[in-house]
Design a protein around this motif. Structure first.
Motif, PDB file in Angstrom:
ATOM      1  N   TYR A 114       0.843  -1.195   0.000  1.00 33.15           N
ATOM      2  CA  TYR A 114       0.000   0.000   0.000  1.00 33.15           C
ATOM      3  C   TYR A 114       0.878   1.245   0.000  1.00 33.15           C
ATOM      4  N   PRO A 115       0.571   2.244  -0.834  1.00 33.62           N
ATOM      5  CA  PRO A 115      -0.491   2.285  -1.835  1.00 33.62           C
ATOM      6  C   PRO A 115       0.000   1.905  -3.236  1.00 33.62           C
ATOM      7  N   LEU A 116       1.285   1.498  -3.346  1.00 36.39           N
ATOM      8  CA  LEU A 116       1.873   1.278  -4.676  1.00 36.39           C
ATOM      9  C   LEU A 116       1.087   0.287  -5.526  1.00 36.39           C
ATOM     10  N   GLU A 117       0.602  -0.770  -4.886  1.00 41.09           N
ATOM     11  CA  GLU A 117      -0.062  -1.822  -5.664  1.00 41.09           C
ATOM     12  C   GLU A 117      -1.573  -1.807  -5.486  1.00 41.09           C
ATOM     13  N   MET A 118      -2.102  -0.701  -4.992  1.00 40.34           N
ATOM     14  CA  MET A 118      -3.514  -0.714  -4.673  1.00 40.34           C
ATOM     15  C   MET A 118      -4.266   0.417  -5.359  1.00 40.34           C
ATOM     16  N   SER A 119      -4.787   0.095  -6.524  1.00 40.85           N
ATOM     17  CA  SER A 119      -5.598   1.068  -7.248  1.00 40.85           C
ATOM     18  C   SER A 119      -6.991   1.096  -6.618  1.00 40.85           C
ATOM     19  N   LEU A 120      -7.813   2.041  -7.071  1.00 38.53           N
ATOM     20  CA  LEU A 120      -9.194   2.091  -6.561  1.00 38.53           C
ATOM     21  C   LEU A 120      -9.934   0.805  -6.885  1.00 38.53           C
ATOM     22  N   SER A 121      -9.643   0.235  -8.076  1.00 37.31           N
ATOM     23  CA  SER A 121     -10.355  -0.998  -8.426  1.00 37.31           C
ATOM     24  C   SER A 121      -9.896  -2.161  -7.545  1.00 37.31           C
ATOM     25  N   THR A 122      -8.598  -2.168  -7.190  1.00 38.25           N
ATOM     26  CA  THR A 122      -8.134  -3.226  -6.282  1.00 38.25           C
ATOM     27  C   THR A 122      -8.794  -3.069  -4.917  1.00 38.25           C
ATOM     28  N   GLU A 123      -8.910  -1.824  -4.455  1.00 37.28           N
ATOM     29  CA  GLU A 123      -9.565  -1.582  -3.163  1.00 37.28           C
ATOM     30  C   GLU A 123     -10.977  -2.142  -3.163  1.00 37.28           C
ATOM     31  N   ALA A 124     -11.686  -1.864  -4.242  1.00 35.99           N
ATOM     32  CA  ALA A 124     -13.076  -2.324  -4.330  1.00 35.99           C
ATOM     33  C   ALA A 124     -13.126  -3.855  -4.373  1.00 35.99           C
ATOM     34  N   GLU A 125     -12.192  -4.451  -5.135  1.00 34.67           N
ATOM     35  CA  GLU A 125     -12.185  -5.906  -5.273  1.00 34.67           C
ATOM     36  C   GLU A 125     -11.880  -6.574  -3.930  1.00 34.67           C
ATOM     37  N   VAL A 126     -10.915  -6.005  -3.207  1.00 37.39           N
ATOM     38  CA  VAL A 126     -10.548  -6.603  -1.922  1.00 37.39           C
ATOM     39  C   VAL A 126     -11.684  -6.443  -0.919  1.00 37.39           C
ATOM     40  N   SER A 127     -12.291  -5.246  -0.881  1.00 36.73           N
ATOM     41  CA  SER A 127     -13.414  -5.037   0.041  1.00 36.73           C
ATOM     42  C   SER A 127     -14.513  -6.054  -0.214  1.00 36.73           C
ATOM     43  N   ALA A 128     -14.862  -6.205  -1.492  1.00 34.22           N
ATOM     44  CA  ALA A 128     -15.930  -7.147  -1.841  1.00 34.22           C
ATOM     45  C   ALA A 128     -15.504  -8.577  -1.525  1.00 34.22           C
ATOM     46  N   GLY A 129     -14.235  -8.892  -1.824  1.00 37.70           N
ATOM     47  CA  GLY A 129     -13.732 -10.252  -1.591  1.00 37.70           C
ATOM     48  C   GLY A 129     -13.725 -10.623  -0.118  1.00 37.70           C
ATOM     49  N   LEU A 130     -13.355  -9.672   0.734  1.00 39.23           N
ATOM     50  CA  LEU A 130     -13.341  -9.953   2.176  1.00 39.23           C
ATOM     51  C   LEU A 130     -14.767 -10.171   2.693  1.00 39.23           C
ATOM     52  N   LYS A 131     -15.701  -9.430   2.116  1.00 40.74           N
ATOM     53  CA  LYS A 131     -17.093  -9.594   2.559  1.00 40.74           C
ATOM     54  C   LYS A 131     -17.674 -10.932   2.104  1.00 40.74           C
ATOM     55  N   SER A 132     -17.369 -11.319   0.857  1.00 45.49           N
ATOM     56  CA  SER A 132     -17.988 -12.534   0.310  1.00 45.49           C
ATOM     57  C   SER A 132     -17.249 -13.802   0.730  1.00 45.49           C
ATOM     58  N   GLY A 133     -16.008 -13.654   1.209  1.00 47.05           N
ATOM     59  CA  GLY A 133     -15.222 -14.844   1.551  1.00 47.05           C
ATOM     60  C   GLY A 133     -14.319 -15.281   0.411  1.00 47.05           C
ATOM     61  N   ALA A 134     -14.369 -14.586  -0.749  1.00 50.72           N
ATOM     62  CA  ALA A 134     -13.471 -14.922  -1.860  1.00 50.72           C
ATOM     63  C   ALA A 134     -12.015 -14.622  -1.464  1.00 50.72           C
ATOM     64  N   ILE A 135     -11.840 -13.658  -0.565  1.00 48.53           N
ATOM     65  CA  ILE A 135     -10.523 -13.371   0.007  1.00 48.53           C
ATOM     66  C   ILE A 135     -10.636 -13.601   1.517  1.00 48.53           C
ATOM     67  N   THR A 136      -9.762 -14.464   2.043  1.00 49.32           N
ATOM     68  CA  THR A 136      -9.861 -14.774   3.478  1.00 49.32           C
ATOM     69  C   THR A 136      -8.797 -14.049   4.286  1.00 49.32           C
ATOM     70  N   ALA A 137      -7.718 -13.618   3.609  1.00 47.58           N
ATOM     71  CA  ALA A 137      -6.666 -12.885   4.316  1.00 47.58           C
ATOM     72  C   ALA A 137      -6.092 -11.852   3.366  1.00 47.58           C
ATOM     73  N   PHE A 138      -5.898 -10.653   3.893  1.00 42.08           N
ATOM     74  CA  PHE A 138      -5.337  -9.566   3.095  1.00 42.08           C
ATOM     75  C   PHE A 138      -4.155  -9.005   3.873  1.00 42.08           C
TER      76      PHE A 138
END
Ligand SMILES: [Zn+2]
Length: 469
Positions: free
Chosen positions: A190-214
């Motif tokens: 952060y923030p070098l590898e974190m675009s707005l779209s990555t932020e959105a993807e990670v937020s959604a992934g953590l909520k849905s369980g598609a991402i379990t650890a960030f």
């Protein structure tokens, strides 16, 4: 540290990996550190890639447990590394920096590290060599799992050569159902590898369980650097906010007691890399405040140019740092947990690895017994004391007697680590020719290219305690 991934040139592989061929079931006798309890003279039996049984009796459920005269630990779990950079020798800039952005802009960094790294990793074959060299170095240093191996070129699976050695938790953990480059553990800077779209993807992934650890680099700089400190507030607010369970901050050197209290309340973990912090910034994270706030803290080396060569060396560094604190922040048991059970939790893999129990994946580290205290042995271990490393049920590295007993007739490669003869086993993966190379071939290819860039290949193992600086 760190910088962006510089992916290898695209090369699509014809096929996919096959798992390593099954081993015969085997059992090991020794003092077993589970790590919640110590079984003084127990045995652990392994069948396929799983632990079949952990017994307080030396014979266990098998009659033929191999006597190891070792402390048997869960394999160490390295949740913060940059594996392909560990082919490069130590970097000694002879100064300290305010934050990561400062050293990344120096010519000294470019010449010593980033240019040679780019030259190697922009070639597919050499990128695989660099990853495998770094993985072997991690294994020699006591790790069975890592985060931060070779990333794929965008949209390809050209990093399949990572398969077959350590568990790459963020690329393909090797657990049932895991798929290359679709891991549920995300690792970012952060923030070098974190675009707005990555932020959105990670937020959604953590909520849905598609991402379990960030696991995210944040707040990396001196303890007084305002730019690094500000990253805490940015992460707390950006997107839907990253103060939530499943998230762990790497470094947090510039964070304060209030930040750690918020992290603890939100269930956010901390990944601590003291050696790299102290070498680059002259100080390290306020882990005393983090610990007293109740933050879960894992220990990891970052990378070997300014951090430790591996987990055992980082444990020794942390124990030495800790002994100089008054009162000490951690017990030796705490430090052991920070390299096993806690990183497993932060990677959402504690049902699979990080402790020794029936049904867990068989990832083990055996250390020669010195005295009677396993925790003291772990934090003071020399690399020559590593008796055996088992990953996914496969003995991959260790002393000549144990490796020959466990893998008779297999193709084992001799290594000398800090004066001690060791054997390495790398089973070639079907359809991935890069995995058929020996350690010697890998080293020679890297060495020749690195010399063209005016540098040299890093040591496989640090062998002198006096190298801590
Ligand atoms: Zn890093």
């Amino acid at each position: 540290m760190h910088v962006r991934h510089l992916p290898a040139a695209a090369l699509l592989l014809a096929c996919c990996a096959s798992p390593v061929s099954p081993q015969q079931p085997f059992a090991l006798q020794g003092t077993i550190v589970t790590p919640s309890q110590v079984l003084q003279n127990g045995s652990i039996s392994i069948s396929g890639n799983l632990i079949e049984d952990v017994s307080a009796s030396p014979a266990g459920t098998q009659n033929s447990a191999i006597v190891t005269d070792s402390f048997i630990f869960p394999g160490l779990i390295d949740v913060h590394d940059h594996i392909t950079w560990n082919m490069l020798p130590r970097w000694r800039p002879n100064r300290t920096f305010r934050n990561r952005y400062e050293w990344q802009q120096t010519d000294a960094y470019s010449i010593a590290l980033s240019q040679p790294h780019y030259a190697i990793t922009s070639d597919h074959e050499l990128a695989c060599d660099a990853d495998r060299f770094g993985e072997i170095k991690a294994i020699v240093g006591g790790a069975t799992s890592v985060v931060g191996g070779l990333a794929p070129t965008y949209g390809t699976n050209d990093n399949a050569c990572i398969l077959g050695l350590v568990r790459n938790l963020d690329i393909d953990a090797g657990f049932t159902g895991s798929v290359l480059n679709q891991a549920k553990v995300w690792y970012t800077i952060y923030p070098l590898e974190m675009s707005l779209s990555t932020e959105a993807e990670v937020s959604a992934g953590l909520k849905s369980g598609a991402i379990t650890a960030f696991l995210i680099h944040a707040g990396e700089g001196s303890t007084t650097d305002a730019a690094a400190a500000q990253e805490f507030q940015m992460l707390a607010k950006n997107g839907d906010g990253f103060l939530r369970p499943g998230v762990s901050f790497i470094h947090g050197t510039a964070f304060n007691a209030e930040d750690f209290a918020e992290m603890a309340k939100a269930g956010v973990g901390l990944i601590w890399s003291p050696r790299s912090n102290i070498e680059l910034y002259g100080s390290t994270t306020d882990v005393r405040s983090a610990k007293s706030a109740g933050v879960k803290i894992a220990l990891a080396p970052d990378w070997s140019p300014t951090g430790s060569d591996g987990m055992l060396e980082e444990l020794k560094y942390a124990a030495t740092w800790n002994a100089a604190q008054y009162p000490p922040v951690f017990s030796e048991i705490d430090l052991a947990n920070m390299a096993t059970a806690i990183p497993a939790q932060l990677a959402a893999a504690d049902k699979q690895i990080g402790s020794l129990a029936k049904g867990m994946y068989a990832d083990l580290l055996l250390l020669r017994k010195k005295g009677t205290d396993p925790y003291q042995t772990l934090v003071q271990a020399a690399l020559a004391d590593v008796r055996l490393v088992v990953i996914d049920g496969v003995p991959v590295y260790g002393d000549v007697d144990l490796m020959n007993k466990l893998l008779p007739g297999r193709n084992l490669e001799q290594l000398t680590v800090c004066g001690a003869p060791k054997l390495l086993y790398m089973e070639p993966q079907a359809g991935i020719p890069e995995t058929a190379k020996t350690f010697r071939q890998i080293s020679e290819e890297l060495k020749s290219k690195l010399e063209q860039w005016g540098t040299s290949l890093a040591e496989l193992a640090p062998c002198s305690g006096s190298d801590l600086n």
